[in-house]
Design an enzyme around this catalytic site. Structure first.
Site, mmCIF file in Angstrom:
data_model
loop_
_atom_site.group_PDB
_atom_site.id
_atom_site.type_symbol
_atom_site.label_atom_id
_atom_site.label_comp_id
_atom_site.label_asym_id
_atom_site.label_seq_id
_atom_site.Cartn_x
_atom_site.Cartn_y
_atom_site.Cartn_z
ATOM 1 N N LYS A 118 0.831 -1.200 0.000
ATOM 2 C CA LYS A 118 0.000 0.000 0.000
ATOM 3 C C LYS A 118 0.870 1.256 0.000
ATOM 4 C CE LYS A 118 -4.320 -1.675 2.034
ATOM 5 N NZ LYS A 118 -4.072 -3.108 1.878
ATOM 6 N N LYS A 160 -3.291 1.264 8.251
ATOM 7 C CA LYS A 160 -3.444 0.129 7.346
ATOM 8 C C LYS A 160 -2.124 -0.624 7.220
ATOM 9 C CE LYS A 160 -6.985 2.316 4.429
ATOM 10 N NZ LYS A 160 -7.326 2.719 3.045
ATOM 11 N N GLY A 166 -8.389 -7.405 3.327
ATOM 12 C CA GLY A 166 -9.458 -8.077 4.051
ATOM 13 C C GLY A 166 -9.686 -7.569 5.456
ATOM 14 N N GLY A 167 -9.226 -6.349 5.755
ATOM 15 C CA GLY A 167 -9.447 -5.771 7.068
ATOM 16 C C GLY A 167 -8.383 -6.105 8.092
ATOM 17 N N HIS A 210 -17.581 2.557 -1.263
ATOM 18 C CA HIS A 210 -16.420 1.789 -1.715
ATOM 19 C C HIS A 210 -16.762 1.252 -3.102
ATOM 20 C CE1 HIS A 210 -13.038 -1.223 -0.586
ATOM 21 N NE2 HIS A 210 -13.254 -1.304 -1.878
ATOM 22 N N HIS A 237 -14.449 -3.808 8.134
ATOM 23 C CA HIS A 237 -13.672 -3.521 6.928
ATOM 24 C C HIS A 237 -13.662 -4.673 5.934
ATOM 25 C CE1 HIS A 237 -12.409 -0.048 9.185
ATOM 26 N NE2 HIS A 237 -11.810 -0.795 10.085
ATOM 27 N N GLU A 277 -9.448 -0.157 -6.531
ATOM 28 C CA GLU A 277 -10.485 0.201 -5.577
ATOM 29 C C GLU A 277 -10.393 1.684 -5.228
ATOM 30 O OE1 GLU A 277 -10.809 -2.471 -2.319
ATOM 31 O OE2 GLU A 277 -10.811 -4.250 -3.603
ATOM 32 N N ARG A 294 -5.312 -9.630 -8.629
ATOM 33 C CA ARG A 294 -5.859 -10.991 -8.656
ATOM 34 C C ARG A 294 -7.335 -10.912 -8.995
ATOM 35 N NH1 ARG A 294 -8.882 -10.532 -4.106
ATOM 36 N NH2 ARG A 294 -7.995 -9.401 -2.329
#
Length: 653
Positions: A118, A160, A166-167, A210, A237, A277, A294
């Site tokens: 990220k 993050k 996946g949170g 989102h 999340h 996203e 992916r």
């Protein structure tokens, strides 16, 4: 480019089944890999060949690169599809496949490595001109630097995990005094989940949507987008409901987001299926969130509105063929909606659940697709993600898709483990959702006290049904003693029906050739059992006929009353307990899992609410705290221990 013959799927569960379905339909042979815990799983049963790759723990099986490559070598697989999760975004794995002369069905290792961080991906997106939210993505990771940057960004902010998804490793921080503790837990979760504790900070947008864009690229330089998906309905999340197209999308906004996604893809020469996203605020401004290199969990909604098979496209691209459509040829038809079916208890803060599937019957109908990897008798273990499958519906309009999906959720029978089906039905039937007016804060805003987030307590009718089933079972076991032949047949039978710690009295009167008269909480039900075969029963209750799925075993009843299951016990012959302790210092495991941190020692004082132990299960860390003030009398676990549900971990006196 290669011509593929045999594809190994380096994954499990519903995604492994879904990939095999397309691969086998196109004539490819498939190879499944499985851990000791998954030996009887559906994805193993439907594969052409299957190889055990190690113990249940993911580090020794589904994350074990040498074992997976060895399975490919032994079976002669010339390609590997990673699915999603596990090694799907692992650049080392993609490179290892290349070195082993095995086609990796996905993007290049370089693209995976860059977009898997990220921190680095955000730097690359800023350089590419993709709109990004204010934050810190620097290399300095000490607490002092992060605290200083947090003050610059302002609160509330998001922590993050740079390598996360996946949170996991994600925390919302409202106040500065909470930052250091949240940094610690985010680092720990990120390190255990991804082997990397690097973090980024971002300004928290309050209640955005989102929205993500599906990309697809080939080896010939073609890159297109296949519309967008709205994934705003989330808990912790993690996405719960996804749909395509986004309910508030306009043609201009779709083009702007699509072009921004293309910029992101071109920045890394993207090949294969990928998703960019974004967060979309109330003003129509959007910001880059991350890129997933992916196939996504929610790819079926894109498939249903485009009429395309994205796995088939992945295989086509992996063989070096060009994309079959240009951007101008992409057409979106109708509306699609998907829910994620989780083994979890929404009434207990979405606590993951383990157990054995007693019954599973998906409600397939026209316009409904159900992707799953379930079979009756299968164990839901603590070692993997709690998602069991997806229920997806397509309709000419959003309302038609929603209506079909609600019916499919309500009618899909799942018994043996607690699930989120009541929540899914409640979400789909909520007026705000029906109107398309929602954001990522939808569940906290509208469902904090909703009945579907409360424990599922049986109503009078369900208790009456349970008593009838228990009576039927006793009749079959002792046909002379019951079924109207008792000397005192006019005297009602008194049942005690239990659910966990609760219990309800029920009276049942059975006269030969007549309906049962059942009284529960001053309500009287006239009940006829018209048919029952151990799986389904047809009951007539007060003149209305309905079908019920059920399973019975030794005084236990698993009863399906849409949209959820009940596990009820016949406690009629059980001695009534003399009393219970009002308070307890005994800390028990809330589920099967592994101890990843112990923060206390025997003899040390503890206070109510103090964090004592951290349990990891189903890819999440669960902090376990003391319920009382006192002294730690006995500690029965250490870091690394595998524990069972309800196992005693420690005692506070």
């Amino acid at each position: 480019m290669p011509t593929l013959k045999k594809i190994l799927i380096a994954n499990r569960g519903e995604i492994a089944c879904r990939i095999q379905r397309t691969a086998q339909a196109l004539g490819y042979r498939t190879v499944a890999v499985f851990s000791d815990a998954d030996a009887e799983s559906l994805h193993v049963q439907i594969a052409d060949e299957a190889v055990n790759i190690g113990p249940a723990a993911v580090q020794h099986s589904y994350l074990n690169i040498p074992a997976i490559l060895d399975a490919a070598r032994r079976t002669g697989a010339d390609a590997i599809h990673p699915g999603y999760g596990f090694l799907s975004e692992n650049a080392e794995f993609a490179l290892a496949c290349q070195c082993a002369d095995i086609t990796f069905i996905g993007p290049s290792p370089e693209a995976i490595e860059l977009m898997g961080s990220k921190r680095l991906s955000k730097l690359a997106m800023l350089e590419a001109g993709v709109p990004c939210i204010k934050g810190y993505q620097g290399a300095e990771q000490d607490d002092a630097t992060l605290s200083r940057e947090a003050e610059r960004i302002g609160y509330p902010l998001m922590i993050k995990a740079s390598a996360g998804g996946g949170g996991r490793g994600m925390r919302l921080v409202q106040h500065a005094e909470d930052l250091l503790e949240q940094l610690r837990t985010a680092r720990s979760e990120a390190l255990h989940g991804f082997g990397n504790d690097e973090l980024i900070l971002e300004q928290a947008l309050i209640d955005p949507r989102h929205v993500e864009v599906q990309l697809f690229g080939d080896h010939h330089g073609h890159l297109i987008y296949l519309g967008e998906r709205d994934c705003s309905i989330q808990r912790r999340h993690q996405k719960v409901i996804e749909e395509a197209p986004c309910p508030i999308m306009t043609a201009d906004l779709r083009q702007a987001m699509g072009e921004a996604a293309l910029k992101a893809g071109r920045a890394v020469n993207y090949v294969g299926a990928g998703t960019v996203e974004f967060l979309l605020d109330a003003r129509g401004q959007f910001y880059f969130l991350e890129m997933n290199t992916r196939l996504q969990v929610e790819h079926p909604v894109t498939e249903l509105i485009t009429g395309l098979d994205l796995v088939a496209w992945q295989l086509r691209v992996a063989e070096g063929l060009p994309l079959p459509l240009s951007q101008e040829q992409v057409q979106l038809t109708g509306h699609a909606m998907e829910v994620r079916l989780y083994a979890e208890d929404p009434a207990r803060n979405f606590l993951p659940q383990t157990g054995r599937i007693a019954a599973w019957q998906p409600a397939l109908q026209e316009g409904v697709r159900i992707d799953h990897g379930l079979s009756e008798g299968q164990a839901v273990s603590p070692f993997y993600d709690s998602m069991l499958g997806k229920i997806i519906a397509h309709g000419a309009t959003r309302e038609e898709a929603r209506r079909k999906l609600l019916r499919a959720v309500q009618d899909s029978v799942l018994l043996g483990v607690q699930s989120n089906q009541r929540l899914l039905a409640g979400l789909l039937d909520h007026p705000q959702f029906i109107e398309g007016q929602f954001s990522t804060g939808f569940i906290p805003a509208w469902f904090s006290d909703h009945p579907c987030l409360q424990p599922h307590v049986p109503d009078a009718k369900e208790l009456a049904i349970a008593a009838a089933f228990f009576y039927q079972a006793a009749t079959l076991a002792h046909p002379v003693a019951l079924a109207g032949w008792r000397n005192n047949a006019s005297v009602p039978l008194n049942y005690r029906i239990g659910l966990e710690e609760q219990e309800w009295p029920v009276q049942l009167q059975a006269m030969r050739g007549e309906p049962y008269q059942i009284e529960v909480s001053a309500q009287v039900f006239e009940l006829n059992v018209l048919a029952c075969d151990g799986r389904w029963a047809t009951l007539e209750i007060n003149g209305i006929r309905q079908h019920y799925a059920y399973r019975m075993e030794a005084g236990q009843l698993w009863l399906w009353t849409r949209p959820g299951g009940l596990h009820l016990l016949d406690r009629t012959q059980t001695l009534i307990a003399g009393g219970t302790r009002v308070t307890s210092g005994t800390l028990k495991a809330p589920m099967d899992g592994a101890i990843v941190d112990v923060l206390v020692a025997e003899g040390s004082p503890v206070s109510k609410g103090q964090l004592l132990v951290v349990l990891e299960a189903m890819k999440m860390e669960h902090p376990l705290k003391s319920g009382i003030d006192g002294v730690l009398k006995r500690l029965q676990v250490q870091v690394g221990d595998q524990v069972k549900n309800r196992q005693i971990l420690l005692e506070v006196e």
